[in-house]
Write a protein that holds these residues in place. Structure first.
Motif, PDB file in Angstrom:
ATOM      1  N   VAL A 177      -4.214   1.849  -9.249  1.00  0.00           N
ATOM      2  CA  VAL A 177      -3.694   3.211  -9.105  1.00  0.00           C
ATOM      3  C   VAL A 177      -4.882   4.163  -9.055  1.00  0.00           C
ATOM      4  O   VAL A 177      -5.725   4.162  -9.958  1.00  0.00           O
ATOM      5  N   VAL A 178      -4.945   4.963  -8.012  1.00  0.00           N
ATOM      6  CA  VAL A 178      -6.054   5.895  -7.815  1.00  0.00           C
ATOM      7  C   VAL A 178      -5.528   7.323  -7.881  1.00  0.00           C
ATOM      8  O   VAL A 178      -4.562   7.673  -7.197  1.00  0.00           O
ATOM      9  N   ASP A 179      -6.154   8.126  -8.724  1.00  0.00           N
ATOM     10  CA  ASP A 179      -5.828   9.545  -8.856  1.00  0.00           C
ATOM     11  C   ASP A 179      -7.025  10.335  -8.329  1.00  0.00           C
ATOM     12  O   ASP A 179      -7.952  10.648  -9.080  1.00  0.00           O
ATOM     13  N   PRO A 180      -7.048  10.645  -7.035  1.00  0.00           N
ATOM     14  CA  PRO A 180      -8.226  11.306  -6.453  1.00  0.00           C
ATOM     15  C   PRO A 180      -8.412  12.743  -6.929  1.00  0.00           C
ATOM     16  O   PRO A 180      -9.530  13.259  -6.890  1.00  0.00           O
ATOM     17  N   ILE A 181      -7.339  13.387  -7.386  1.00  0.00           N
ATOM     18  CA  ILE A 181      -7.459  14.769  -7.856  1.00  0.00           C
ATOM     19  C   ILE A 181      -8.273  14.825  -9.145  1.00  0.00           C
ATOM     20  O   ILE A 181      -9.198  15.627  -9.288  1.00  0.00           O
ATOM     21  N   ARG A 227      -0.717  13.726  -6.485  1.00  0.00           N
ATOM     22  CA  ARG A 227      -0.909  14.744  -7.518  1.00  0.00           C
ATOM     23  C   ARG A 227      -1.695  14.142  -8.676  1.00  0.00           C
ATOM     24  O   ARG A 227      -1.819  12.924  -8.794  1.00  0.00           O
ATOM     25  N   ALA A 228      -2.200  15.014  -9.528  1.00  0.00           N
ATOM     26  CA  ALA A 228      -2.927  14.539 -10.705  1.00  0.00           C
ATOM     27  C   ALA A 228      -1.941  13.965 -11.714  1.00  0.00           C
ATOM     28  O   ALA A 228      -0.887  14.554 -11.979  1.00  0.00           O
ATOM     29  N   ALA A 229      -2.265  12.822 -12.273  1.00  0.00           N
ATOM     30  CA  ALA A 229      -1.391  12.181 -13.255  1.00  0.00           C
ATOM     31  C   ALA A 229      -1.560  12.844 -14.618  1.00  0.00           C
ATOM     32  O   ALA A 229      -2.676  13.148 -15.041  1.00  0.00           O
ATOM     33  N   VAL A 230      -0.445  13.070 -15.301  1.00  0.00           N
ATOM     34  CA  VAL A 230      -0.499  13.611 -16.663  1.00  0.00           C
ATOM     35  C   VAL A 230      -1.052  12.558 -17.610  1.00  0.00           C
ATOM     36  O   VAL A 230      -1.901  12.833 -18.455  1.00  0.00           O
ATOM     37  N   ASP A 231      -0.569  11.333 -17.461  1.00  0.00           N
ATOM     38  CA  ASP A 231      -1.021  10.200 -18.266  1.00  0.00           C
ATOM     39  C   ASP A 231      -1.120   9.005 -17.331  1.00  0.00           C
ATOM     40  O   ASP A 231      -0.127   8.344 -17.039  1.00  0.00           O
ATOM     41  N   LEU A 232      -2.325   8.730 -16.844  1.00  0.00           N
ATOM     42  CA  LEU A 232      -2.492   7.687 -15.837  1.00  0.00           C
ATOM     43  C   LEU A 232      -2.175   6.304 -16.393  1.00  0.00           C
ATOM     44  O   LEU A 232      -1.634   5.453 -15.685  1.00  0.00           O
ATOM     45  N   VAL A 239       0.852  -1.192   0.000  1.00  0.00           N
ATOM     46  CA  VAL A 239       0.000   0.000   0.000  1.00  0.00           C
ATOM     47  C   VAL A 239       0.883   1.236   0.000  1.00  0.00           C
ATOM     48  O   VAL A 239       1.708   1.424   0.892  1.00  0.00           O
ATOM     49  N   GLN A 240       0.727   2.078  -1.008  1.00  0.00           N
ATOM     50  CA  GLN A 240       1.467   3.337  -1.108  1.00  0.00           C
ATOM     51  C   GLN A 240       0.443   4.465  -1.187  1.00  0.00           C
ATOM     52  O   GLN A 240      -0.077   4.788  -2.243  1.00  0.00           O
ATOM     53  N   ASP A 241       0.165   5.058  -0.051  1.00  0.00           N
ATOM     54  CA  ASP A 241      -0.875   6.086   0.040  1.00  0.00           C
ATOM     55  C   ASP A 241      -0.222   7.463   0.127  1.00  0.00           C
ATOM     56  O   ASP A 241      -0.124   8.055   1.198  1.00  0.00           O
ATOM     57  N   ASP A 242       0.214   7.986  -1.015  1.00  0.00           N
ATOM     58  CA  ASP A 242       0.894   9.281  -1.036  1.00  0.00           C
ATOM     59  C   ASP A 242      -0.041  10.431  -0.677  1.00  0.00           C
ATOM     60  O   ASP A 242       0.411  11.485  -0.234  1.00  0.00           O
TER      61      ASP A 242
END
Length: 326
Positions: free
Chosen positions: A90-94, A59-64, A22-25
């Motif tokens: 992979v979760v991009d919450p932004i 952060r928001a991914a440029v290319d998820l 788990v990597q919860d940045d």
């Protein structure tokens, strides 16, 4: 000689280093959620030979798509299994996006269409209600349920590239489908417990998410008012219920009833019902408090201090609450 020893030690340390599951940045998970997920993931690897990792981006991914693929390769997800049996969420919450990357040997279990549907149906409501942590836990349970219902071919050895590219990304921002209004003629309490459960089964088919259905007890309605239910969860519940429908065993005592299934059907948990002046109603409130599931979606009792134990007098339960035939 000195440098050779240092090199050997360095290599051993690298090999022994465990990559965090788990990597919860973004620090969205509570300590309890992280612990539950890590325990779940560890057991999944040890007992089902599937290596599941979770990364929540800060952060928001440029290319998820590209970022997920790179993370999959960097972490060598699936390298701890007997083949390319890795999964990466992979979760991009932004940006309210999610990507599930699938290893080669699991592509038959998790095709693109299923993954895309799961990401949209499951994660969208949790993004929009700001409950990403709960959504991740629920999605993990659905992935395991899928594993239980399908058999993947195992390869003799993992390939150089562990990810086969199966998976899909969906931008999950948008409108959440509103719950369907209750249809009284379909979801009324019935004079027979099994008939009430059949009405609930119909509500799953109709994707009705109304917490005020009359087939629920008052306590259950209060519980569901605070609970987020998704299409993916309803589809899974309906599929599991349909599998064992003909095996139902109804036990009644006074104003309480239990619908249970053979012990060998370890994923088919019992249903509790109470009789009211309107008919039999489902008691999910008590079920939620007393029934739990392990990493294989096998049910057990968290507590046996409840009034429905009369229906299990001919079974025995081990120290962890799992049922066994006497």
């Amino acid at each position: 000689m000195k440098y050779t020893l240092l090199l050997i030690v360095s290599l051993l340390l690298c090999c022994c280093e465990q990559v965090a599951l788990v990597q919860d940045d973004a620090a969205l998970l509570s300590d309890a959620q992280r612990q539950r997920l890590e325990t779940f993931q560890t057991l999944l690897l040890e007992e089902q030979d599937v290596e599941l990792h979770l990364v929540i981006l800060e952060r928001a991914a440029v290319d998820l798509d590209q970022e997920a693929l790179e993370l999959f390769e960097q972490k060598r997800i699936g390298g701890q299994t007997s083949g390319a049996r890795g999964l990466l969420l992979v979760v991009d919450p932004i940006s309210e996006q999610a990507r599930i990357e699938v290893g080669y040997d699991l592509e038959g279990v998790f095709p693109d269409g299923f993954i895309a549907s799961l990401e949209y149906d499951q994660m969208l409501p949790f993004f929009q209600s700001d409950r990403v942590g709960h959504g991740v836990e629920a999605l993990t349970e659905l992935l395991v349920a899928r594993l239980q219902g399908a058999s993947a071919e195992t390869s003799a050895a993992a390939g150089k590239h562990l990810s086969g590219g199966a998976g899909a990304r969906i931008a999950t921002s948008g409108e959440v489908e509103q719950p369907q209004a209750a249809q009284p003629d379909r979801y009324l309490p019935q004079a027979d417990p099994l008939a009430t459960l059949d009405a609930y089964r119909q509500s799953l088919r109709d994707r009705s998410k109304d917490p005020e259905l009359e087939i629920y007890t008052e306590e259950t309605r209060a519980f569901f008012r605070q609970w987020l239910v998704t299409d993916a969860q309803q589809q899974n519940a309906l599929r599991e219920l349909d599998k064992v429908w003909s095996l139902a065993d109804v036990r009644v005592k006074d104003a309480m009833a239990v619908i249970r299934y053979p012990v060998k059907e370890r994923q088919a948990s019992p249903y509790f019902l109470r009789q009211s002046e309107f008919g039999w109603q489902l008691d999910f409130a008590t079920m939620t408090k007393t029934v739990g599931f392990n990493h294989r979606n096998q049910w057990h009792f968290r507590s046996r201090e409840h009034p429905y134990m009369f229906a299990f007098a001919d079974w025995r339960f081990d120290k962890n609450g799992f049922p066994h035939a006497r």
